[in-house]
Design an enzyme around this catalytic site. Structure first.
Site, PDB file in Angstrom:
ATOM      1  N   GLY A 162       5.318   2.405  35.184  1.00 28.67           N
ATOM      2  CA  GLY A 162       6.290   1.336  34.999  1.00 28.67           C
ATOM      3  C   GLY A 162       7.588   1.856  34.375  1.00 28.67           C
ATOM      4  N   GLU A 163       8.697   1.255  34.784  1.00 26.87           N
ATOM      5  CA  GLU A 163      10.001   1.626  34.210  1.00 26.87           C
ATOM      6  C   GLU A 163      10.191   1.057  32.809  1.00 26.87           C
ATOM      7  OE1 GLU A 163      12.840   0.365  37.153  1.00 26.87           O
ATOM      8  OE2 GLU A 163      12.471   2.142  38.393  1.00 26.87           O
TER       9      GLU A 163
ATOM     10  N   ALA B 139       0.342  -8.903  34.410  1.00 29.88           N
ATOM     11  CA  ALA B 139       1.033  -8.951  35.711  1.00 29.88           C
ATOM     12  C   ALA B 139       1.919  -7.733  35.944  1.00 29.88           C
ATOM     13  CB  ALA B 139       1.852 -10.239  35.807  1.00 29.88           C
TER      14      ALA B 139
ATOM     15  N   HIS C   2       1.123  -4.591  35.112  1.00 28.24           N
ATOM     16  CA  HIS C   2       0.204  -3.607  35.709  1.00 28.24           C
ATOM     17  C   HIS C   2      -0.130  -4.006  37.147  1.00 28.24           C
ATOM     18  CE1 HIS C   2      -0.931  -3.161  31.326  1.00 28.24           C
ATOM     19  NE2 HIS C   2      -0.706  -1.909  31.652  1.00 28.24           N
TER      20      HIS C   2
ATOM     21  N   GLN D 150       8.917   7.684  29.062  1.00 29.48           N
ATOM     22  CA  GLN D 150       7.644   8.249  29.546  1.00 29.48           C
ATOM     23  C   GLN D 150       7.769   8.647  31.022  1.00 29.48           C
ATOM     24  OE1 GLN D 150       3.528   6.693  28.692  1.00 29.48           O
ATOM     25  NE2 GLN D 150       3.804   5.673  30.646  1.00 29.48           N
TER      26      GLN D 150
HETATM   27  O1  PAF Z   1       1.790   3.836  29.845  1.00 35.40           O
HETATM   28  C1  PAF Z   1       0.596   3.864  29.479  1.00 35.40           C
HETATM   29  O2  PAF Z   1      -0.126   2.873  29.498  1.00 35.40           O
HETATM   30  C2  PAF Z   1       0.020   5.179  28.973  1.00 35.40           C
HETATM   31  O3  PAF Z   1       0.951   5.909  28.263  1.00 35.40           O
HETATM   32  C3  PAF Z   1      -0.593   6.033  30.110  1.00 35.40           C
HETATM   33  C4  PAF Z   1       0.469   6.503  31.087  1.00 35.40           C
HETATM   34  C5  PAF Z   1      -1.660   5.240  30.832  1.00 35.40           C
HETATM   35  C6  PAF Z   1      -1.244   7.292  29.495  1.00 35.40           C
HETATM   36  O4  PAF Z   1      -2.262   6.949  28.624  1.00 35.40           O
END
Ligand code: PAF
Length: 281
Positions: free
Chosen positions: A147-148, A35, A37, A153
């Site tokens: 996503g936060e 959910a 994603h 990242q």
């Molecule tokens: O956050 C993730 O799932 C991964 O790091 C991403 C951004 C898809 C890169 O593979």
């Protein structure tokens, strides 16, 4: 929804749509969709004419071969979720399609990528930047959604976009939690029922620490979180850092930052879980 496996097929579809003046949104994922994603994907579908979701377990961002091998792969279920969300293209390439030869590029965004995850997972963010920059080049999206939950990242990708002049907008989306507070993660599927209960202490600790922080110093809040995780059964703290949410550098006093975030990584058995909470800003 079109499920495509090659760059050529994806770009053929996108070129035709772009010629009609359509905007394109991208959600990069490694699959095992949940959910969390779905919230990114739904926003991408709502804000763009064309929504592309990549499903690719990127080997270059795993510093632990075992973690890569164990990473859940559920393409069929993922495609069902994406279809239900109204996605235009699910892009599920092979490793050879993305890396026909080894990617020797080095991305360095110090000091953003040298702390926290960068310190504990050497090479991880280099791999993330390798694949995300390739996806940006392949898809050429107008907007890309992250996503936060992966707070560091997101900061590094924003910096990469800034430094490399990618002509797109990065949209950060809030953490999605189970009703009891556990942050959604593809890794949660690897928790036993007992571990799932133990893992709950991570978000509970963060929520409690936010109340505690209102009347305590940064050092006291740091200790509160460390003590709480140390006392919890089945959990092992890798790190908890109170940082400036923009620079990701540790703060010593609340006044040091307008935007203060606590980032945590905890092992629950073998499963490495991350979470974060905003204290200020
Ligand atoms: O956050 C993730 O799932 C991964 O790091 C991403 C951004 C898809 C890169 O593979």
């Amino acid at each position: 929804m079109n499920i495509v496996h090659t760059i050529k097929d994806l770009q053929a579809g996108l070129t035709a749509l772009r010629a009609q003046g359509k905007t394109v949104g991208l959600v990069p994922t490694m699959g095992a969709l949940h959910a969390g994603h779905a919230s990114l994907v739904k926003r991408c579908v709502a804000e763009n004419d064309v929504a592309v979701v990549s499903v690719f377990v990127n080997p270059t961002q795993f510093n632990d071969k075992n973690d890569l091998a164990q990473y859940p792969r559920t393409l069929e279920a993922d495609c069902q979720l994406l279809e239900a969300c109204g996605v235009t293209f699910a892009f599920a390439p092979s490793v050879e399609e993305i890396y026909p030869e080894p990617d020797t590029r080095h991305f360095s965004y110090a000091p953003l990528d040298t702390v926290m995850e960068g310190a504990f997972r050497p090479g991880h963010f280099n791999g993330v930047c390798q694949v995300v920059s390739k996806l940006f080049d392949i898809v050429k999206p107008d907007r890309a959604y992250f996503g936060e939950k992966d707070f560091q990242q997101l900061a590094i990708i924003r910096e990469m976009v800034r430094q490399m002049h990618f002509p797109l907008e990065i949209i950060g989306c809030p953490i999605v939690r189970e009703t009891d507070g556990l942050a959604l993660s593809s890794r949660n599927t690897r928790l036993s029922a007992e571990q799932r209960q133990q893992a709950l202490r991570i978000s509970q600790t963060l929520f409690e620490s936010r109340d505690y922080a209102a009347t305590h110093t940064v050092a006291e809040t740091q200790k509160f979180v460390e003590d709480s995780i140390a006392a919890a059964q089945g959990l092992r703290l890798e790190y908890f850092e109170l940082v400036d949410g923009n620079t990701l550098q540790k703060i010593a006093k609340w006044e040091d930052a307008d935007y203060a975030v606590g980032c945590i990584t905890v092992f629950c058995g073998e499963v490495r879980l991350i979470d974060n909470i905003k204290y200020k800003g």
